[in-house]
Design a protein around this motif. Structure first.
Motif, PDB file in Angstrom:
ATOM      1  N   SER A   1       0.832  -1.195   0.000  1.00  0.00           N
ATOM      2  CA  SER A   1       0.000   0.000   0.000  1.00  0.00           C
ATOM      3  C   SER A   1       0.871   1.251   0.000  1.00  0.00           C
ATOM      4  N   ALA A   2       0.494   2.195  -0.854  1.00  0.00           N
ATOM      5  CA  ALA A   2       1.189   3.483  -0.888  1.00  0.00           C
ATOM      6  C   ALA A   2       1.178   4.131   0.488  1.00  0.00           C
ATOM      7  N   PHE A   3       0.157   3.807   1.260  1.00  0.00           N
ATOM      8  CA  PHE A   3       0.019   4.418   2.588  1.00  0.00           C
ATOM      9  C   PHE A   3       1.135   3.970   3.532  1.00  0.00           C
ATOM     10  N   ASP A   4       1.686   2.771   3.297  1.00  0.00           N
ATOM     11  CA  ASP A   4       2.810   2.275   4.105  1.00  0.00           C
ATOM     12  C   ASP A   4       4.144   2.557   3.424  1.00  0.00           C
ATOM     13  N   ILE A   5       4.147   2.418   2.094  1.00  0.00           N
ATOM     14  CA  ILE A   5       5.416   2.509   1.364  1.00  0.00           C
ATOM     15  C   ILE A   5       5.940   3.947   1.332  1.00  0.00           C
TER      16      ILE A   5
ATOM     17  N   ALA B   1      -5.433  13.151  -0.126  1.00  0.00           N
ATOM     18  CA  ALA B   1      -4.814  14.293   0.570  1.00  0.00           C
ATOM     19  C   ALA B   1      -3.529  13.850   1.274  1.00  0.00           C
ATOM     20  N   GLU B   2      -3.591  12.676   1.905  1.00  0.00           N
ATOM     21  CA  GLU B   2      -2.398  12.164   2.598  1.00  0.00           C
ATOM     22  C   GLU B   2      -1.308  11.800   1.591  1.00  0.00           C
ATOM     23  N   TYR B   3      -1.711  11.176   0.489  1.00  0.00           N
ATOM     24  CA  TYR B   3      -0.724  10.826  -0.542  1.00  0.00           C
ATOM     25  C   TYR B   3      -0.007  12.075  -1.045  1.00  0.00           C
ATOM     26  N   PHE B   4      -0.775  13.130  -1.235  1.00  0.00           N
ATOM     27  CA  PHE B   4      -0.178  14.368  -1.739  1.00  0.00           C
ATOM     28  C   PHE B   4       0.833  14.921  -0.736  1.00  0.00           C
ATOM     29  N   GLN B   5       0.483  14.886   0.557  1.00  0.00           N
ATOM     30  CA  GLN B   5       1.411  15.383   1.588  1.00  0.00           C
ATOM     31  C   GLN B   5       2.678  14.522   1.634  1.00  0.00           C
ATOM     32  N   PHE B   6       2.519  13.209   1.517  1.00  0.00           N
ATOM     33  CA  PHE B   6       3.700  12.337   1.458  1.00  0.00           C
ATOM     34  C   PHE B   6       4.535  12.683   0.212  1.00  0.00           C
ATOM     35  N   ALA B   7       3.854  12.855  -0.899  1.00  0.00           N
ATOM     36  CA  ALA B   7       4.562  13.138  -2.160  1.00  0.00           C
ATOM     37  C   ALA B   7       5.344  14.441  -2.055  1.00  0.00           C
ATOM     38  N   LEU B   8       4.790  15.418  -1.350  1.00  0.00           N
ATOM     39  CA  LEU B   8       5.503  16.697  -1.180  1.00  0.00           C
ATOM     40  C   LEU B   8       6.838  16.477  -0.462  1.00  0.00           C
ATOM     41  N   GLN B   9       6.832  15.499   0.454  1.00  0.00           N
ATOM     42  CA  GLN B   9       8.069  15.219   1.194  1.00  0.00           C
ATOM     43  C   GLN B   9       9.072  14.433   0.358  1.00  0.00           C
ATOM     44  N   LEU B  10       8.650  14.006  -0.813  1.00  0.00           N
ATOM     45  CA  LEU B  10       9.560  13.309  -1.739  1.00  0.00           C
ATOM     46  C   LEU B  10       9.847  14.198  -2.951  1.00  0.00           C
ATOM     47  N   SER B  11       9.635  15.514  -2.768  1.00  0.00           N
ATOM     48  CA  SER B  11       9.745  16.471  -3.870  1.00  0.00           C
ATOM     49  C   SER B  11      10.834  17.496  -3.603  1.00  0.00           C
ATOM     50  N   ARG B  12      11.090  18.312  -4.631  1.00  0.00           N
ATOM     51  CA  ARG B  12      12.010  19.456  -4.550  1.00  0.00           C
ATOM     52  C   ARG B  12      11.325  20.605  -5.275  1.00  0.00           C
ATOM     53  N   PRO B  13      11.819  21.831  -5.118  1.00  0.00           N
ATOM     54  CA  PRO B  13      11.236  22.910  -5.923  1.00  0.00           C
ATOM     55  C   PRO B  13      11.304  22.545  -7.404  1.00  0.00           C
ATOM     56  N   GLY B  14      10.202  22.654  -8.081  1.00  0.00           N
ATOM     57  CA  GLY B  14      10.150  22.291  -9.499  1.00  0.00           C
ATOM     58  C   GLY B  14       9.488  20.952  -9.754  1.00  0.00           C
ATOM     59  N   THR B  15       9.374  20.128  -8.731  1.00  0.00           N
ATOM     60  CA  THR B  15       8.691  18.833  -8.915  1.00  0.00           C
ATOM     61  C   THR B  15       7.248  19.069  -9.339  1.00  0.00           C
ATOM     62  N   LEU B  16       6.806  18.279 -10.307  1.00  0.00           N
ATOM     63  CA  LEU B  16       5.415  18.346 -10.774  1.00  0.00           C
ATOM     64  C   LEU B  16       4.643  17.170 -10.188  1.00  0.00           C
ATOM     65  N   LEU B  17       3.526  17.473  -9.528  1.00  0.00           N
ATOM     66  CA  LEU B  17       2.652  16.424  -8.991  1.00  0.00           C
ATOM     67  C   LEU B  17       1.364  16.440  -9.796  1.00  0.00           C
ATOM     68  N   ILE B  18       0.978  15.277 -10.311  1.00  0.00           N
ATOM     69  CA  ILE B  18      -0.247  15.156 -11.100  1.00  0.00           C
ATOM     70  C   ILE B  18      -1.158  14.144 -10.412  1.00  0.00           C
ATOM     71  N   CYS B  19      -2.409  14.536 -10.195  1.00  0.00           N
ATOM     72  CA  CYS B  19      -3.359  13.656  -9.501  1.00  0.00           C
ATOM     73  C   CYS B  19      -4.555  13.389 -10.399  1.00  0.00           C
TER      74      CYS B  19
END
Ligand code: SAH
Ligand code: DHB
Ligand code: MG
Length: 221
Positions: free
Chosen positions: A117-121, A146-164
């Motif tokens: 699960s993405a929620f654990d990984i 919403a939680e996935y997005f917050q996790f994804a932000l912590q795996l990002s840098r300025p310029g990272t593109l997140l698509i949902c």
């Protein structure tokens, strides 16, 4: 809504700019044969993801929700030789079908499927200091978007593109009283997105061969 016209225009665009090769067609066939749901992105949406990956010169991509690997293949094909895509899938059957499709498309050297699960990984990836990714595509189960997005932000840098994916649900997001957990999940996500500092975001509505929906795009500032 003139859905027939939207479908025809989507096919027109796809014939011109998003033709599927044998590997992509066979991926969709394999999912049908295996009784998997027909919820892959469309060919044009796959090409859209590919264009976005090229635009951000992505060499590292993170995907939540692999299904049969259809969107994975489109994005992986935008990667340079040394590029890597990690895709997370909770269903081992989906993951094994995807692995075959990804191999048939010739991109298995660039793609790693993580089963769970993405929620654990995702928290485990954050703990290990993995990332930052250049592009993140969120397309797993909708309630925890919403939680996935917050996790994804912590795996990002300025310029990272997140698509949902799937944040409009045929307009059902307009219904504040919806009891559908997926609609509630994307409503909560869209609200959170609008209140998240440090990203520049928009939602792009999509019509075509599949249902009326939309993708959220957010760039980390
Ligand atoms: N991105 C794919 C479609 C993904 S469909 C494409 O466009 O081709 C959503 C997938 O998310 C399904 O395969 C489902 O099994 C998976 N999924 C559901 N809950 C999940 C979770 N908690 N973690 C990871 N994957 C999940
Ligand atoms: C669903 C999920 C998707 O990722 C999608 O593109 C369409 C539908 C769903 O769970 O209903
Ligand atoms: Mg989707």
């Amino acid at each position: 809504m003139d859905t027939k016209l939207f479908e025809e225009v989507d096919r027109y665009i796809g014939d011109l700019l998003a033709p599927e090769d044998k590997a992509l067609t066979e991926s969709l066939q394999s999912m049908q044969e295996e009784g998997m749901p027909s919820i892959s992105v469309t060919a044009n949406q796959g090409k859209f993801l590919q264009v976005m990956a090229t635009l951000c010169r992505a060499s590292s991509i993170l995907e939540l929700g692999t299904l049969g690997g259809y969107s994975t293949i489109w994005m992986a094909r935008a990667l340079p030789e040394n590029g890597r895509l990690i895709t997370i899938e909770v269903d081992p059957h989906h993951a094994s079908v995807a692995a075959k499709n990804i191999a048939r498309a010739g991109v298995s050297g660039k793609v790693e499927i993580r089963v769970g699960s993405a929620f654990d990984i995702l928290p485990a990836m954050i703990d290990k200091g993995e990332g930052p990714f250049d592009l993140v595509f969120i397309d797993a189960d909708k309630p925890p978007y919403a939680e996935y997005f917050q996790f994804a932000l912590q795996l990002s840098r300025p310029g990272t593109l997140l698509i949902c994916d799937n944040v409009i649900r045929e307009g059902r997001v307009l219904d504040a009283g919806s009891t559908d957990d997926r609609v509630k999940g994307v409503r909560r996500f869209n609200k959170m997105l609008s209140e998240t500092p440090g990203v520049r975001a928009i939602i792009v509505p999509t019509v075509g061969v599949k249902e009326f929906d939309g993708m959220a795009l957010a760039v980390v500032l």
